[in-house]
Design an enzyme around this catalytic site. Structure first.
Site, PDB file in Angstrom:
ATOM      1  N   LYS A  11       5.459  -0.254   5.103  1.00 15.20           N
ATOM      2  CA  LYS A  11       6.481   0.445   4.314  1.00 15.20           C
ATOM      3  C   LYS A  11       7.574   1.058   5.206  1.00 15.20           C
ATOM      4  O   LYS A  11       7.393   1.198   6.422  1.00 15.20           O
ATOM      5  CB  LYS A  11       5.802   1.531   3.471  1.00 15.20           C
ATOM      6  CG  LYS A  11       4.823   0.969   2.435  1.00 15.20           C
ATOM      7  CD  LYS A  11       4.313   2.080   1.524  1.00 15.20           C
ATOM      8  CE  LYS A  11       3.348   1.542   0.492  1.00 15.20           C
ATOM      9  NZ  LYS A  11       2.951   2.577  -0.489  1.00 15.20           N
ATOM     10  N   TYR A  51       6.393  -2.666  -8.431  1.00 13.16           N
ATOM     11  CA  TYR A  51       5.539  -1.539  -8.842  1.00 13.16           C
ATOM     12  C   TYR A  51       5.581  -1.306 -10.355  1.00 13.16           C
ATOM     13  O   TYR A  51       5.371  -0.171 -10.793  1.00 13.16           O
ATOM     14  CB  TYR A  51       5.976  -0.277  -8.101  1.00 13.16           C
ATOM     15  CG  TYR A  51       5.456  -0.181  -6.674  1.00 13.16           C
ATOM     16  CD1 TYR A  51       4.082  -0.116  -6.406  1.00 13.16           C
ATOM     17  CD2 TYR A  51       6.326  -0.127  -5.589  1.00 13.16           C
ATOM     18  CE1 TYR A  51       3.601  -0.017  -5.112  1.00 13.16           C
ATOM     19  CE2 TYR A  51       5.843  -0.019  -4.277  1.00 13.16           C
ATOM     20  CZ  TYR A  51       4.478   0.033  -4.060  1.00 13.16           C
ATOM     21  OH  TYR A  51       3.988   0.150  -2.771  1.00 13.16           O
ATOM     22  N   ARG A  87      -8.291  -3.004   2.391  1.00 10.67           N
ATOM     23  CA  ARG A  87      -8.223  -1.652   1.821  1.00 10.67           C
ATOM     24  C   ARG A  87      -9.090  -0.670   2.616  1.00 10.67           C
ATOM     25  O   ARG A  87      -8.739   0.499   2.771  1.00 10.67           O
ATOM     26  CB  ARG A  87      -8.572  -1.677   0.337  1.00 10.67           C
ATOM     27  CG  ARG A  87      -7.421  -2.343  -0.440  1.00 10.67           C
ATOM     28  CD  ARG A  87      -7.670  -2.423  -1.908  1.00 10.67           C
ATOM     29  NE  ARG A  87      -7.637  -1.139  -2.576  1.00 10.67           N
ATOM     30  CZ  ARG A  87      -6.528  -0.495  -2.942  1.00 10.67           C
ATOM     31  NH1 ARG A  87      -5.349  -1.017  -2.677  1.00 10.67           N
ATOM     32  NH2 ARG A  87      -6.594   0.654  -3.579  1.00 10.67           N
ATOM     33  N   ARG A 104      -3.583   4.394   7.424  1.00  6.90           N
ATOM     34  CA  ARG A 104      -2.853   5.460   6.723  1.00  6.90           C
ATOM     35  C   ARG A 104      -3.061   6.816   7.397  1.00  6.90           C
ATOM     36  O   ARG A 104      -2.142   7.628   7.456  1.00  6.90           O
ATOM     37  CB  ARG A 104      -3.254   5.497   5.251  1.00  6.90           C
ATOM     38  CG  ARG A 104      -2.547   4.404   4.453  1.00  6.90           C
ATOM     39  CD  ARG A 104      -3.071   4.299   3.056  1.00  6.90           C
ATOM     40  NE  ARG A 104      -2.204   3.491   2.193  1.00  6.90           N
ATOM     41  CZ  ARG A 104      -2.596   2.967   1.045  1.00  6.90           C
ATOM     42  NH1 ARG A 104      -3.838   3.160   0.613  1.00  6.90           N
ATOM     43  NH2 ARG A 104      -1.754   2.261   0.320  1.00  6.90           N
ATOM     44  N   ASN A 114       2.810   6.532   2.871  1.00  8.52           N
ATOM     45  CA  ASN A 114       1.458   6.203   3.334  1.00  8.52           C
ATOM     46  C   ASN A 114       1.409   4.909   4.158  1.00  8.52           C
ATOM     47  O   ASN A 114       0.390   4.229   4.209  1.00  8.52           O
ATOM     48  CB  ASN A 114       0.486   6.160   2.147  1.00  8.52           C
ATOM     49  CG  ASN A 114       0.894   5.159   1.085  1.00  8.52           C
ATOM     50  OD1 ASN A 114       1.904   4.479   1.222  1.00  8.52           O
ATOM     51  ND2 ASN A 114       0.099   5.052   0.039  1.00  8.52           N
ATOM     52  N   HIS A 117       1.025  -0.779   2.037  1.00 12.22           N
ATOM     53  CA  HIS A 117       0.486  -1.117   0.720  1.00 12.22           C
ATOM     54  C   HIS A 117      -0.501  -2.261   0.919  1.00 12.22           C
ATOM     55  O   HIS A 117      -0.324  -3.074   1.820  1.00 12.22           O
ATOM     56  CB  HIS A 117       1.613  -1.580  -0.215  1.00 12.22           C
ATOM     57  CG  HIS A 117       1.106  -2.221  -1.468  1.00 12.22           C
ATOM     58  ND1 HIS A 117       0.715  -1.486  -2.560  1.00 12.22           N
ATOM     59  CD2 HIS A 117       0.868  -3.524  -1.776  1.00 12.22           C
ATOM     60  CE1 HIS A 117       0.275  -2.316  -3.505  1.00 12.22           C
ATOM     61  NE2 HIS A 117       0.359  -3.554  -3.046  1.00 12.22           N
ATOM     62  N   GLU A 128       1.193 -10.268  -6.459  1.00 14.26           N
ATOM     63  CA  GLU A 128       1.974  -9.662  -5.370  1.00 14.26           C
ATOM     64  C   GLU A 128       2.379 -10.690  -4.304  1.00 14.26           C
ATOM     65  O   GLU A 128       3.499 -10.652  -3.797  1.00 14.26           O
ATOM     66  CB  GLU A 128       1.180  -8.502  -4.755  1.00 14.26           C
ATOM     67  CG  GLU A 128       1.036  -7.349  -5.747  1.00 14.26           C
ATOM     68  CD  GLU A 128       0.253  -6.169  -5.210  1.00 14.26           C
ATOM     69  OE1 GLU A 128      -0.248  -6.228  -4.065  1.00 14.26           O
ATOM     70  OE2 GLU A 128       0.134  -5.174  -5.944  1.00 14.26           O
TER      71      GLU A 128
HETATM   72  P1  CMP Z   1       0.562   2.020  -2.941  1.00 12.52           P
HETATM   73  O1  CMP Z   1      -0.825   1.709  -2.531  1.00 12.52           O
HETATM   74  O2  CMP Z   1       1.646   1.142  -2.443  1.00 12.52           O
HETATM   75  O3  CMP Z   1       0.624   2.049  -4.541  1.00 12.52           O
HETATM   76  C1  CMP Z   1       1.491   2.872  -5.284  1.00 12.52           C
HETATM   77  C2  CMP Z   1       2.268   3.815  -4.441  1.00 12.52           C
HETATM   78  O4  CMP Z   1       2.859   4.922  -5.100  1.00 12.52           O
HETATM   79  C3  CMP Z   1       1.331   4.469  -3.416  1.00 12.52           C
HETATM   80  O5  CMP Z   1       0.897   3.527  -2.479  1.00 12.52           O
HETATM   81  C4  CMP Z   1       2.211   5.590  -2.892  1.00 12.52           C
HETATM   82  O6  CMP Z   1       3.162   5.133  -1.929  1.00 12.52           O
HETATM   83  C5  CMP Z   1       2.990   5.993  -4.158  1.00 12.52           C
HETATM   84  N1  CMP Z   1       2.532   7.265  -4.745  1.00 12.52           N
HETATM   85  C6  CMP Z   1       3.242   8.403  -4.776  1.00 12.52           C
HETATM   86  N2  CMP Z   1       2.598   9.372  -5.411  1.00 12.52           N
HETATM   87  C7  CMP Z   1       1.423   8.855  -5.818  1.00 12.52           C
HETATM   88  C8  CMP Z   1       0.324   9.388  -6.537  1.00 12.52           C
HETATM   89  N3  CMP Z   1       0.289  10.638  -6.981  1.00 12.52           N
HETATM   90  N4  CMP Z   1      -0.722   8.564  -6.752  1.00 12.52           N
HETATM   91  C9  CMP Z   1      -0.707   7.278  -6.308  1.00 12.52           C
HETATM   92  N5  CMP Z   1       0.338   6.719  -5.632  1.00 12.52           N
HETATM   93  C10 CMP Z   1       1.388   7.500  -5.381  1.00 12.52           C
END
Ligand code: CMP
Length: 138
Positions: A11, A51, A87, A104, A114, A117, A128
């Site tokens: 990211k 998303y 993961r 992460r 974070n 993804h 995806e």
């Molecule tokens: P990702 O695994 O890419 O999936 C959704 C993304 O939304 C997550 O990582 C974060 O970058 C973002 N995000 C921001 N706030 C939240 C939240 N409260 N819960 C989950 N994802 C979040």
């Protein structure tokens, strides 16, 4: 155990920290093969489409803003049990709660920024991978 393909995105926060090489090295050390990769600055509609499952969440607008804030590196990775293993390697969504030594925990900042993804299911990996790399079979 079957060979799987999964999508990961390094990211904009991790790209901004010059952590791309180190994160890719972690993937390779863990046995993942890189099937496809490029650097891309997402436009708003591309981030929203990727998303879309989160479009009703309170963090959606901020997430789209973050994901369009700079270049990212989408990649397709391949390995036995790739979806679950990736993961585990990256850690839980909230970087502050991610286990010691996970990507992460090492490169992310919080629940939004974070670092990476990773697809969370076979069905989502198919969507995806196809979203970023329509020529790659899953
Ligand atoms: P990702 O695994 O890419 O999936 C959704 C993304 O939304 C997550 O990582 C974060 O970058 C973002 N995000 C921001 N706030 C939240 C939240 N409260 N819960 C989950 N994802 C979040």
């Amino acid at each position: 155990m079957t060979i799987q393909r999964t999508l990961t995105i390094i990211k904009p926060d991790a790209v901004g920290k010059n952590a791309v090489g180190e994160i890719i090295h972690r993937f390779e050390l863990a046995g993942f093969k890189i099937v496809a990769m490029r650097m891309e600055r997402l436009k708003k509609d591309r981030a929203e489409g990727f998303y879309h499952v989160h479009s009703d969440k309170p963090f959606f607008d901020e997430l789209v803003e973050f994901m369009t804030s700079g270049p990212c590196v989408p990649m397709v990775l391949e390995k036995e049990n790739a979806i679950e293993d990736l993961r585990a390697l990256i850690g839980v969504t909230d970087s502050k709660k991610a286990a010691t030594g996970t990507i992460r925990q090492n490169f992310g900042t919080d629940i939004q920024c974070n670092a990476v993804h990773a697809s969370d299911s076979v069905e989502n990996a198919r969507f995806e991978v196809n979203y970023f790399f329509p020529d790659i079979k899953v």
